[in-house]
Design a protein around this motif. Structure first.
Motif, PDB file in Angstrom:
ATOM      1  N   TYR A  38       0.838  -1.205   0.000  1.00  0.00           N
ATOM      2  CA  TYR A  38       0.000   0.000   0.000  1.00  0.00           C
ATOM      3  C   TYR A  38       0.871   1.252   0.000  1.00  0.00           C
ATOM      4  O   TYR A  38       0.664   2.172  -0.798  1.00  0.00           O
ATOM      5  CB  TYR A  38      -0.928   0.009   1.217  1.00  0.00           C
ATOM      6  N   LEU A  39       1.857   1.275   0.883  1.00  0.00           N
ATOM      7  CA  LEU A  39       2.703   2.456   1.057  1.00  0.00           C
ATOM      8  C   LEU A  39       3.486   2.791  -0.199  1.00  0.00           C
ATOM      9  O   LEU A  39       3.692   3.967  -0.527  1.00  0.00           O
ATOM     10  CB  LEU A  39       3.659   2.203   2.233  1.00  0.00           C
ATOM     11  N   PHE A  40       3.884   1.758  -0.952  1.00  0.00           N
ATOM     12  CA  PHE A  40       4.699   1.990  -2.147  1.00  0.00           C
ATOM     13  C   PHE A  40       3.908   1.745  -3.443  1.00  0.00           C
ATOM     14  O   PHE A  40       4.484   1.507  -4.491  1.00  0.00           O
ATOM     15  CB  PHE A  40       5.971   1.144  -2.082  1.00  0.00           C
ATOM     16  N   SER A  41       2.588   1.866  -3.340  1.00  0.00           N
ATOM     17  CA  SER A  41       1.690   1.879  -4.507  1.00  0.00           C
ATOM     18  C   SER A  41       1.883   0.677  -5.429  1.00  0.00           C
ATOM     19  O   SER A  41       1.881   0.815  -6.650  1.00  0.00           O
ATOM     20  CB  SER A  41       1.864   3.186  -5.299  1.00  0.00           C
ATOM     21  N   ASN A  42       2.040  -0.502  -4.825  1.00  0.00           N
ATOM     22  CA  ASN A  42       2.087  -1.723  -5.627  1.00  0.00           C
ATOM     23  C   ASN A  42       0.660  -2.206  -5.826  1.00  0.00           C
ATOM     24  O   ASN A  42       0.151  -3.042  -5.075  1.00  0.00           O
ATOM     25  CB  ASN A  42       2.935  -2.797  -4.943  1.00  0.00           C
ATOM     26  N   GLY A  43      -0.003  -1.666  -6.846  1.00  0.00           N
ATOM     27  CA  GLY A  43      -1.397  -1.986  -7.101  1.00  0.00           C
ATOM     28  C   GLY A  43      -1.607  -3.237  -7.924  1.00  0.00           C
ATOM     29  O   GLY A  43      -2.721  -3.487  -8.381  1.00  0.00           O
ATOM     30  N   ASP A  44      -0.546  -4.021  -8.126  1.00  0.00           N
ATOM     31  CA  ASP A  44      -0.680  -5.271  -8.875  1.00  0.00           C
ATOM     32  C   ASP A  44      -0.326  -6.477  -8.010  1.00  0.00           C
ATOM     33  O   ASP A  44       0.118  -7.508  -8.508  1.00  0.00           O
ATOM     34  CB  ASP A  44       0.199  -5.244 -10.133  1.00  0.00           C
ATOM     35  N   ALA A  45      -0.530  -6.343  -6.704  1.00  0.00           N
ATOM     36  CA  ALA A  45      -0.225  -7.434  -5.769  1.00  0.00           C
ATOM     37  C   ALA A  45      -1.397  -8.414  -5.740  1.00  0.00           C
ATOM     38  O   ALA A  45      -2.161  -8.493  -4.777  1.00  0.00           O
ATOM     39  CB  ALA A  45       0.058  -6.878  -4.378  1.00  0.00           C
ATOM     40  N   HIS A  46      -1.540  -9.178  -6.826  1.00  0.00           N
ATOM     41  CA  HIS A  46      -2.644 -10.117  -6.971  1.00  0.00           C
ATOM     42  C   HIS A  46      -2.297 -11.468  -6.339  1.00  0.00           C
ATOM     43  O   HIS A  46      -1.199 -11.658  -5.786  1.00  0.00           O
ATOM     44  CB  HIS A  46      -3.022 -10.282  -8.448  1.00  0.00           C
ATOM     45  N   LEU A  47      -3.224 -12.425  -6.443  1.00  0.00           N
ATOM     46  CA  LEU A  47      -3.081 -13.696  -5.737  1.00  0.00           C
ATOM     47  C   LEU A  47      -1.853 -14.500  -6.170  1.00  0.00           C
ATOM     48  O   LEU A  47      -1.294 -15.260  -5.372  1.00  0.00           O
ATOM     49  CB  LEU A  47      -4.338 -14.546  -5.946  1.00  0.00           C
ATOM     50  N   LYS A  48      -1.426 -14.354  -7.406  1.00  0.00           N
ATOM     51  CA  LYS A  48      -0.260 -15.117  -7.873  1.00  0.00           C
ATOM     52  C   LYS A  48       1.059 -14.469  -7.457  1.00  0.00           C
ATOM     53  O   LYS A  48       2.122 -15.059  -7.660  1.00  0.00           O
ATOM     54  CB  LYS A  48      -0.321 -15.294  -9.391  1.00  0.00           C
ATOM     55  N   ASN A  49       1.000 -13.269  -6.879  1.00  0.00           N
ATOM     56  CA  ASN A  49       2.215 -12.609  -6.411  1.00  0.00           C
ATOM     57  C   ASN A  49       2.480 -12.843  -4.926  1.00  0.00           C
ATOM     58  O   ASN A  49       3.297 -12.148  -4.315  1.00  0.00           O
ATOM     59  CB  ASN A  49       2.156 -11.113  -6.713  1.00  0.00           C
ATOM     60  N   PHE A  50       1.776 -13.816  -4.356  1.00  0.00           N
ATOM     61  CA  PHE A  50       2.051 -14.306  -2.996  1.00  0.00           C
ATOM     62  C   PHE A  50       2.105 -15.823  -3.087  1.00  0.00           C
ATOM     63  O   PHE A  50       1.268 -16.436  -3.765  1.00  0.00           O
ATOM     64  CB  PHE A  50       0.951 -13.895  -2.017  1.00  0.00           C
ATOM     65  N   SER A  51       3.074 -16.421  -2.401  1.00  0.00           N
ATOM     66  CA  SER A  51       3.232 -17.874  -2.487  1.00  0.00           C
ATOM     67  C   SER A  51       3.599 -18.470  -1.141  1.00  0.00           C
ATOM     68  O   SER A  51       4.147 -17.782  -0.266  1.00  0.00           O
ATOM     69  CB  SER A  51       4.348 -18.238  -3.477  1.00  0.00           C
ATOM     70  N   LEU A  52       3.324 -19.751  -1.008  1.00  0.00           N
ATOM     71  CA  LEU A  52       3.870 -20.550   0.084  1.00  0.00           C
ATOM     72  C   LEU A  52       5.005 -21.389  -0.477  1.00  0.00           C
ATOM     73  O   LEU A  52       4.934 -21.873  -1.613  1.00  0.00           O
ATOM     74  CB  LEU A  52       2.798 -21.449   0.699  1.00  0.00           C
ATOM     75  N   LEU A  53       6.038 -21.560   0.334  1.00  0.00           N
ATOM     76  CA  LEU A  53       7.241 -22.274  -0.089  1.00  0.00           C
ATOM     77  C   LEU A  53       7.525 -23.414   0.877  1.00  0.00           C
ATOM     78  O   LEU A  53       7.422 -23.252   2.098  1.00  0.00           O
ATOM     79  CB  LEU A  53       8.430 -21.299  -0.121  1.00  0.00           C
ATOM     80  N   GLU A  54       7.896 -24.546   0.334  1.00  0.00           N
ATOM     81  CA  GLU A  54       8.266 -25.709   1.144  1.00  0.00           C
ATOM     82  C   GLU A  54       9.495 -25.393   1.990  1.00  0.00           C
ATOM     83  O   GLU A  54      10.429 -24.728   1.542  1.00  0.00           O
ATOM     84  CB  GLU A  54       8.556 -26.892   0.212  1.00  0.00           C
ATOM     85  N   THR A  55       9.508 -25.884   3.221  1.00  0.00           N
ATOM     86  CA  THR A  55      10.670 -25.729   4.088  1.00  0.00           C
ATOM     87  C   THR A  55      11.438 -27.050   4.162  1.00  0.00           C
ATOM     88  O   THR A  55      10.975 -28.086   3.686  1.00  0.00           O
ATOM     89  CB  THR A  55      10.254 -25.332   5.521  1.00  0.00           C
ATOM     90  N   SER A  56      12.602 -27.002   4.793  1.00  0.00           N
ATOM     91  CA  SER A  56      13.405 -28.218   4.947  1.00  0.00           C
ATOM     92  C   SER A  56      12.722 -29.242   5.852  1.00  0.00           C
ATOM     93  O   SER A  56      13.074 -30.420   5.855  1.00  0.00           O
ATOM     94  CB  SER A  56      14.784 -27.867   5.519  1.00  0.00           C
ATOM     95  N   MET A  57      11.721 -28.781   6.633  1.00  0.00           N
ATOM     96  CA  MET A  57      10.966 -29.690   7.503  1.00  0.00           C
ATOM     97  C   MET A  57       9.793 -30.330   6.769  1.00  0.00           C
ATOM     98  O   MET A  57       9.099 -31.179   7.323  1.00  0.00           O
ATOM     99  CB  MET A  57      10.437 -28.917   8.724  1.00  0.00           C
TER     100      MET A  57
END
Length: 326
Positions: A207-226
């Motif tokens: 919001y603060l840096f006007s990233n207005g294209d932060a859609h669902l594919k621009n967030f991810s979950l990543l597997e950990t070593s556990m």
């Protein structure tokens, strides 16, 4: 376009460097002495380079609207991947759409550096790089590749929400609101309280840096070593308002469901934190961090590779959003 005079590290933006600093080389290029100029002219700048990039594009599987190319580091040299090779870097040249497209690589690089250096947001390692003809490109190290060359499992939030063009239409990745992301994290992330605070900070940063294209594919979950999942490092951060006329939030319902979106934007962020069951003291610390540090932000903007006009626009955009949060 000719090659620019380098006075700041094209990776960390530290002053006094005419190429990548040692810190940048260690973080981005595994300590190898990589030059900040690629052995190619930019795509479509001449027939030979255009052919090379066309060949590379045929076997890339990374999604997104902007053209991307996979790059591999051999000894101290970066080059486009060949068929059958797994690229460890993603290269994003100047795109073909939007306003001031020649500023987009420097915009993304600056925004990613501000996120990491000033606000402690874990980001994909990245740098600015140049083609032989002087055109800039953004390069980022893939965080889903292990040291042995195999892949960590990664799933974006559109997939987690089971949203596809077939189920939710062509704009599927823009549907819903950001509270939905926390509900998905509760379902899939064992260390929810830790990872959810990271997501909250990233949403405030966007919001603060006007990233207005932060859609669902621009967030991810990543597997950990556990073998479980965590929030992936941030990627695709930039001030999109410089290039397109967009809204404050990429998701069509905004920060919250419409029945909860009451009052100022500051109040709405606190409502979001409450609904996501985040620790109040830690949320307050995030607010204080993100609404402070203005001088440090200004210094990085001035050190960036943006044009002077775009630096002013970037700073004005940031200052406007900051006033709305304070």
């Amino acid at each position: 376009m000719s090659l620019p005079e380098i006075k700041y590290c094209p990776g960390t933006l530290a002053e006094g460097f005419d190429t990548y600093s040692r810190i940048c080389l260690k973080r981005v290029f595994n300590g190898k002495k990589v030059h900040h100029v690629l052995p190619y002219d930019s795509p479509v700048s001449n027939a030979d380079s255009d052919g090379l990039f066309d060949d590379s594009r045929r076997h890339i599987s990374i999604s997104g609207v902007q053209e991307k190319y996979l790059v591999i580091l051999k000894k101290n040299k970066l080059r486009l991947t060949k068929e059958g090779e797994r690229g460890t870097f993603i290269l994003k040249p100047i795109p073909s759409f939007g306003n001031r497209v020649d500023q987009m690589p420097a915009n993304e690089h600056l925004t990613m550096q501000i996120a990491r250096q000033i606000f402690g947001i874990e980001t994909a390692e990245n740098a600015l790089i140049f083609f032989r003809n002087g055109d800039p490109a953004y390069i980022t190290k893939r965080f889903d590749i292990k040291e042995d060359g195999s892949k960590w499992a990664q799933e974006d939030f559109a997939s987690l929400a089971e949203k596809t063009p077939q189920t939710h239409g062509e704009q599927y990745k823009y549907t819903g609101n950001y509270l939905d992301l926390f509900d998905l994290m509760k379902k899939y992330v064992p260390a929810y309280q830790i990872e959810a605070l990271k997501l909250f900070k990233l949403l405030m940063f966007n919001y603060l840096f006007s990233n207005g294209d932060a859609h669902l594919k621009n967030f991810s979950l990543l597997e950990t070593s556990m073998g479980d999942s965590r929030l992936s490092p941030a990627y695709d951060l930039l001030n999109s308002r410089i290039h397109v006329e967009d809204s404050d939030f990429a998701l069509e319902d905004g920060l919250l469901p419409k029945n909860l979106a009451q009052g100022s934007i500051e109040k709405q962020f606190f409502i979001l934190a409450g609904k996501a069951e985040l620790n109040e003291k830690q949320v307050q610390k995030i607010f204080e961090l993100l609404t402070g540090n203005m001088e440090r932000v200004e210094r990085l903007i001035l050190a960036s590779f943006l044009s002077e006009k775009t630096k002013r626009n970037y700073l004005q955009s940031y200052q406007g959003k900051l006033k709305r949060l304070r």
